[in-house]
Design a protein around this motif. Structure first.
Motif, PDB file in Angstrom:
ATOM      1  N   GLU A 127       1.022  -1.230   0.140  1.00 59.45           N
ATOM      2  CA  GLU A 127       0.093   0.177   0.095  1.00 59.45           C
ATOM      3  C   GLU A 127       1.139   1.453   0.083  1.00 59.45           C
ATOM      4  O   GLU A 127       0.162   2.115  -0.905  1.00 59.45           O
ATOM      5  CB  GLU A 127      -1.159   0.233   1.467  1.00 59.45           C
ATOM      6  CG  GLU A 127      -1.940  -1.005   1.159  1.00 59.45           C
ATOM      7  CD  GLU A 127      -3.118  -1.107   2.269  1.00 59.45           C
ATOM      8  OE1 GLU A 127      -3.035   0.047   2.944  1.00 59.45           O
ATOM      9  OE2 GLU A 127      -4.023  -1.923   2.392  1.00 59.45           O
ATOM     10  N   MET A 128       2.162   0.927   1.107  1.00 61.58           N
ATOM     11  CA  MET A 128       2.692   2.487   0.895  1.00 61.58           C
ATOM     12  C   MET A 128       3.409   2.922  -0.487  1.00 61.58           C
ATOM     13  O   MET A 128       3.358   3.676  -1.333  1.00 61.58           O
ATOM     14  CB  MET A 128       3.751   2.251   2.027  1.00 61.58           C
ATOM     15  CG  MET A 128       3.209   2.569   3.480  1.00 61.58           C
ATOM     16  SD  MET A 128       4.788   2.261   4.564  1.00 61.58           S
ATOM     17  CE  MET A 128       5.533   3.429   4.137  1.00 61.58           C
ATOM     18  N   GLN A 129       3.527   1.580  -1.175  1.00 63.00           N
ATOM     19  CA  GLN A 129       4.585   1.955  -2.644  1.00 63.00           C
ATOM     20  C   GLN A 129       3.521   1.936  -3.315  1.00 63.00           C
ATOM     21  O   GLN A 129       4.458   3.179  -3.891  1.00 63.00           O
ATOM     22  CB  GLN A 129       5.353   0.471  -2.863  1.00 63.00           C
ATOM     23  CG  GLN A 129       6.452  -0.181  -2.127  1.00 63.00           C
ATOM     24  CD  GLN A 129       7.373   0.269  -2.408  1.00 63.00           C
ATOM     25  OE1 GLN A 129       7.654   1.496  -3.489  1.00 63.00           O
ATOM     26  NE2 GLN A 129       8.667  -0.683  -2.506  1.00 63.00           N
ATOM     27  N   VAL A 130       2.277   2.008  -3.674  1.00 63.85           N
ATOM     28  CA  VAL A 130       1.563   2.252  -4.102  1.00 63.85           C
ATOM     29  C   VAL A 130       0.729   3.796  -4.127  1.00 63.85           C
ATOM     30  O   VAL A 130       0.827   4.450  -5.046  1.00 63.85           O
ATOM     31  CB  VAL A 130       0.275   1.298  -4.700  1.00 63.85           C
ATOM     32  CG1 VAL A 130      -0.814   1.746  -4.627  1.00 63.85           C
ATOM     33  CG2 VAL A 130      -0.222  -0.184  -4.517  1.00 63.85           C
ATOM     34  N   GLU A 131       0.505   3.807  -3.375  1.00 63.87           N
ATOM     35  CA  GLU A 131       0.821   5.406  -2.429  1.00 63.87           C
ATOM     36  C   GLU A 131       1.735   6.383  -3.217  1.00 63.87           C
ATOM     37  O   GLU A 131       1.456   7.292  -3.676  1.00 63.87           O
ATOM     38  CB  GLU A 131       0.489   5.543  -1.238  1.00 63.87           C
ATOM     39  CG  GLU A 131      -0.778   5.080  -1.351  1.00 63.87           C
ATOM     40  CD  GLU A 131      -1.235   6.179   0.606  1.00 63.87           C
ATOM     41  OE1 GLU A 131      -0.874   6.528   1.327  1.00 63.87           O
ATOM     42  OE2 GLU A 131      -2.218   5.044   1.407  1.00 63.87           O
TER      43      GLU A 131
ATOM     44  N   SER B 116     -10.354   8.552  -4.784  1.00 67.21           N
ATOM     45  CA  SER B 116     -10.317   6.960  -3.954  1.00 67.21           C
ATOM     46  C   SER B 116      -9.205   6.459  -4.575  1.00 67.21           C
ATOM     47  O   SER B 116      -9.278   6.368  -5.836  1.00 67.21           O
ATOM     48  CB  SER B 116     -11.619   6.806  -4.532  1.00 67.21           C
ATOM     49  OG  SER B 116     -13.021   7.054  -3.564  1.00 67.21           O
ATOM     50  N   LEU B 117      -8.743   6.071  -3.959  1.00 66.11           N
ATOM     51  CA  LEU B 117      -7.519   5.260  -4.851  1.00 66.11           C
ATOM     52  C   LEU B 117      -8.061   3.154  -4.562  1.00 66.11           C
ATOM     53  O   LEU B 117      -7.611   3.071  -2.931  1.00 66.11           O
ATOM     54  CB  LEU B 117      -6.373   5.664  -4.045  1.00 66.11           C
ATOM     55  CG  LEU B 117      -4.494   4.761  -4.373  1.00 66.11           C
ATOM     56  CD1 LEU B 117      -4.326   4.988  -6.441  1.00 66.11           C
ATOM     57  CD2 LEU B 117      -3.815   5.370  -3.765  1.00 66.11           C
ATOM     58  N   ASP B 118      -7.121   2.683  -5.443  1.00 66.79           N
ATOM     59  CA  ASP B 118      -7.111   0.890  -5.065  1.00 66.79           C
ATOM     60  C   ASP B 118      -6.738   0.319  -7.041  1.00 66.79           C
ATOM     61  O   ASP B 118      -5.897   1.333  -6.575  1.00 66.79           O
ATOM     62  CB  ASP B 118      -8.808   0.722  -5.769  1.00 66.79           C
ATOM     63  CG  ASP B 118      -8.604  -1.064  -4.420  1.00 66.79           C
ATOM     64  OD1 ASP B 118      -7.962  -1.039  -4.139  1.00 66.79           O
ATOM     65  OD2 ASP B 118      -9.728  -1.553  -5.040  1.00 66.79           O
ATOM     66  N   PHE B 119      -5.930  -1.207  -5.744  1.00 67.44           N
ATOM     67  CA  PHE B 119      -5.029  -1.954  -7.015  1.00 67.44           C
ATOM     68  C   PHE B 119      -5.119  -2.452  -6.537  1.00 67.44           C
ATOM     69  O   PHE B 119      -5.885  -3.525  -5.981  1.00 67.44           O
ATOM     70  CB  PHE B 119      -3.914  -1.102  -6.574  1.00 67.44           C
ATOM     71  CG  PHE B 119      -2.747  -1.177  -4.988  1.00 67.44           C
ATOM     72  CD1 PHE B 119      -2.762  -3.173  -4.738  1.00 67.44           C
ATOM     73  CD2 PHE B 119      -3.218  -0.727  -3.435  1.00 67.44           C
ATOM     74  CE1 PHE B 119      -2.243  -3.198  -3.775  1.00 67.44           C
ATOM     75  CE2 PHE B 119      -3.035  -1.599  -2.904  1.00 67.44           C
ATOM     76  CZ  PHE B 119      -3.113  -2.697  -2.333  1.00 67.44           C
ATOM     77  N   CYS B 120      -4.813  -3.604  -7.687  1.00 69.36           N
ATOM     78  CA  CYS B 120      -4.591  -4.809  -7.453  1.00 69.36           C
ATOM     79  C   CYS B 120      -3.773  -5.530  -7.876  1.00 69.36           C
ATOM     80  O   CYS B 120      -2.641  -4.716  -9.055  1.00 69.36           O
ATOM     81  CB  CYS B 120      -6.348  -5.809  -8.506  1.00 69.36           C
ATOM     82  SG  CYS B 120      -5.751  -5.713 -10.608  1.00 69.36           S
ATOM     83  N   VAL B 121      -2.675  -7.091  -7.338  1.00 67.54           N
ATOM     84  CA  VAL B 121      -1.651  -7.122  -8.299  1.00 67.54           C
ATOM     85  C   VAL B 121      -2.592  -8.108  -8.857  1.00 67.54           C
ATOM     86  O   VAL B 121      -3.244  -9.053  -9.287  1.00 67.54           O
ATOM     87  CB  VAL B 121      -1.899  -8.384  -7.039  1.00 67.54           C
ATOM     88  CG1 VAL B 121      -0.490  -8.934  -7.266  1.00 67.54           C
ATOM     89  CG2 VAL B 121      -0.952  -7.515  -5.641  1.00 67.54           C
ATOM     90  N   ILE B 122      -1.783  -7.925 -10.863  1.00 72.34           N
ATOM     91  CA  ILE B 122      -2.119  -8.665 -11.730  1.00 72.34           C
ATOM     92  C   ILE B 122      -1.777  -9.952 -11.415  1.00 72.34           C
ATOM     93  O   ILE B 122      -2.096 -11.236 -11.955  1.00 72.34           O
ATOM     94  CB  ILE B 122      -1.934  -7.932 -12.939  1.00 72.34           C
ATOM     95  CG1 ILE B 122      -2.991  -6.447 -12.678  1.00 72.34           C
ATOM     96  CG2 ILE B 122      -2.056  -8.263 -14.343  1.00 72.34           C
ATOM     97  CD1 ILE B 122      -2.929  -5.582 -13.943  1.00 72.34           C
ATOM     98  N   GLY B 123       0.120  -9.786 -11.553  1.00 75.57           N
ATOM     99  CA  GLY B 123       0.554 -11.149 -11.320  1.00 75.57           C
ATOM    100  C   GLY B 123       1.989 -11.038 -11.444  1.00 75.57           C
ATOM    101  O   GLY B 123       2.529  -9.749 -11.702  1.00 75.57           O
ATOM    102  N   PRO B 124       2.594 -11.986 -11.946  1.00 72.86           N
ATOM    103  CA  PRO B 124       4.136 -11.675 -12.288  1.00 72.86           C
ATOM    104  C   PRO B 124       4.338 -11.381 -13.568  1.00 72.86           C
ATOM    105  O   PRO B 124       3.401 -10.964 -14.773  1.00 72.86           O
ATOM    106  CB  PRO B 124       4.343 -13.436 -12.834  1.00 72.86           C
ATOM    107  CG  PRO B 124       3.794 -14.015 -11.429  1.00 72.86           C
ATOM    108  CD  PRO B 124       2.035 -13.558 -11.611  1.00 72.86           C
TER     109      PRO B 124
ATOM    110  N   VAL C  20       1.294  -4.713 -11.101  1.00 76.35           N
ATOM    111  CA  VAL C  20       0.170  -3.940 -10.117  1.00 76.35           C
ATOM    112  C   VAL C  20      -0.989  -2.746 -11.212  1.00 76.35           C
ATOM    113  O   VAL C  20       0.379  -2.483 -11.496  1.00 76.35           O
ATOM    114  CB  VAL C  20       0.316  -3.114  -9.120  1.00 76.35           C
ATOM    115  CG1 VAL C  20      -0.255  -2.627  -7.912  1.00 76.35           C
ATOM    116  CG2 VAL C  20       1.372  -4.330  -8.225  1.00 76.35           C
ATOM    117  N   LEU C  21      -2.031  -2.666 -11.074  1.00 79.39           N
ATOM    118  CA  LEU C  21      -2.759  -1.594 -11.394  1.00 79.39           C
ATOM    119  C   LEU C  21      -2.989  -0.641 -10.698  1.00 79.39           C
ATOM    120  O   LEU C  21      -4.350  -1.285 -10.027  1.00 79.39           O
ATOM    121  CB  LEU C  21      -4.475  -2.991 -12.319  1.00 79.39           C
ATOM    122  CG  LEU C  21      -5.594  -1.810 -12.610  1.00 79.39           C
ATOM    123  CD1 LEU C  21      -4.133  -0.778 -14.129  1.00 79.39           C
ATOM    124  CD2 LEU C  21      -6.640  -2.572 -13.539  1.00 79.39           C
ATOM    125  N   ILE C  22      -3.168   0.373 -10.932  1.00 82.84           N
ATOM    126  CA  ILE C  22      -3.757   1.513 -10.014  1.00 82.84           C
ATOM    127  C   ILE C  22      -5.223   1.925 -10.373  1.00 82.84           C
ATOM    128  O   ILE C  22      -4.905   1.829 -11.745  1.00 82.84           O
ATOM    129  CB  ILE C  22      -2.385   2.545  -9.585  1.00 82.84           C
ATOM    130  CG1 ILE C  22      -1.206   1.588  -8.746  1.00 82.84           C
ATOM    131  CG2 ILE C  22      -3.154   3.210  -8.735  1.00 82.84           C
ATOM    132  CD1 ILE C  22      -0.415   2.974  -8.811  1.00 82.84           C
TER     133      ILE C  22
END
Length: 359
Positions: free
Chosen positions: A108-112, A127-135, A145-147
């Motif tokens: 979360e810190m890295q994404v911000e 409003s901020l969100d993210f998900c890990v797509i994969g390797p 990671v998609l932000i």
């Protein structure tokens, strides 16, 4: 509520999909039977007057929320949890690479930190969100990671609409993601399950037509153009002296003078087909590609008589009208004749309803 909440793999209760566009609100309720097949239980729509929503902004909140209440009542659904979507223009998305194996807090810190570089607003305003797509396929030891971020006031407007209609917003998606999810079923039904096929999807809205070129799970191209079905409504209004709302109603009902087909519809279909051809040519000149395997037409205007054949004739590519409910079972409340007429306009709503089943 997070923009990409559903992409994080959380399980959800029964939910309806609610697509709020510039011209209407559309509702879809899906279930799955014991065999895992989708069952369309309900679908319904309510039109908006011009100007209620403009450029993705809700200008007439009370009127739009009342239309949402009407569509829920009309559909007969008892489900209160709802999946909504933000327009693509209201969401900033960015794929980034981060080291694999980070704990949630560190991630979360890295994404911000990364988001600060790409978002032109203070993080307090979004409003901020993210998900890990994969390797990562290009960087060993990293993950993709998609932000996604949108201004809080825009997010709160959508939430408020649902809540004013007695609904509970559970997921806030992105319109283009929902459309692509619904398209995954359509493409899978093509020969060879659509593998490696270049699919040009034209979503013809009221004021804007978007071209997305898809191949497998990738979107190779995405561009909006300022033409759509409301231009036909304006032509009808001018030709016959109707108000815009009267012209829209008569267009949908097929209640137009005898000379309509020859004097207005045929020239409009020809003009729209040429716009589609030009959009494809722009794609070819700005990418390494020089052909597509399928042209697919979605949106309410996609079913105009003669459009599919004229597009095939002008572009030389096989054209199809998208039915996102193809090969679904139909519940007892679904009128099949109405579904056949209106299915192409429910692409995004169908994708939103499908989010319920994504793990």
């Amino acid at each position: 509520m997070s923009i990409l909440d559903i992409l994080l793999g959380r399980k959800h209760p029964p939910m309806i999909g609610l697509d709020i566009s510039s011209s209407s609100v559309k509702l879809v309720e899906l279930e799955q039977n014991a065999s895992g097949e989708f069952v369309l239980q309900r679908f319904a729509s309510e039109s908006f007057e011009k100007g209620w929503i403009a450029d993705g902004q809700i200008e007439k909140f009370d009127e739009v929320s009342e239309a949402v209440r009407r569509v829920v009542s009309k559909s007969g659904t008892r489900i209160k949890q709802v999946v909504l979507a933000m327009p693509q223009s209201a969401v900033i998305t960015k794929k980034i690479m981060l080291p694999a194996g980070l704990r949630e807090e560190a991630l979360e810190m890295q994404v911000e930190t990364e988001a600060n570089q790409y978002i032109p607003f203070s993080l307090d305003e979004v409003s901020l969100d993210f998900c890990v797509i994969g390797p990562s396929s290009t960087s060993v030891g990293d993950v993709e990671v998609l932000i996604a971020a949108s201004r809080k006031d825009r997010v709160q407007d959508r939430q408020g609409l649902a809540e004013a209609a007695g609904l509970k917003p559970v997921v806030l998606d992105i319109e283009s993601h929902a459309a692509r999810l619904a398209m995954s079923r359509v493409v899978a039904a093509l020969p060879n399950e659509g593998k490696d096929a270049l699919v040009a999807l034209f979503e013809i809205g009221a004021d804007t037509t978007s071209l997305k070129v898809l191949r497998d799970d990738d979107m190779l191209y995405d561009r909006d153009q300022a033409f759509g079905g409301s231009q036909l409504t304006q032509l009808i209004s001018r030709q016959y002296g109707f108000s815009f709302e009267e012209a829209e109603q008569k267009k949908l009902a097929g209640d137009l003078p005898e000379d309509y087909d020859a004097s207005i519809l045929a020239p409009f279909v020809d003009s729209l087909s040429q716009e589609i051809g030009r959009a494809l040519q722009y794609f070819f000149t700005s990418t390494p590609h020089h052909k597509v395997h399928y042209v697919m037409l979605a949106g309410g205007t996609a079913t105009l008589p003669g459009l599919k054949d004229r597009v095939t004739e002008l572009t030389g590519f096989a054209s199809m009208i998208v039915n996102p409910f193809d090969n679904m079972k139909l519940g007892s409340a679904v009128r099949e004749s109405k579904l056949r007429r209106e299915a192409p306009s429910y692409l995004t709503a169908c994708g939103l309803a499908m989010r319920r089943f994504m793990q």
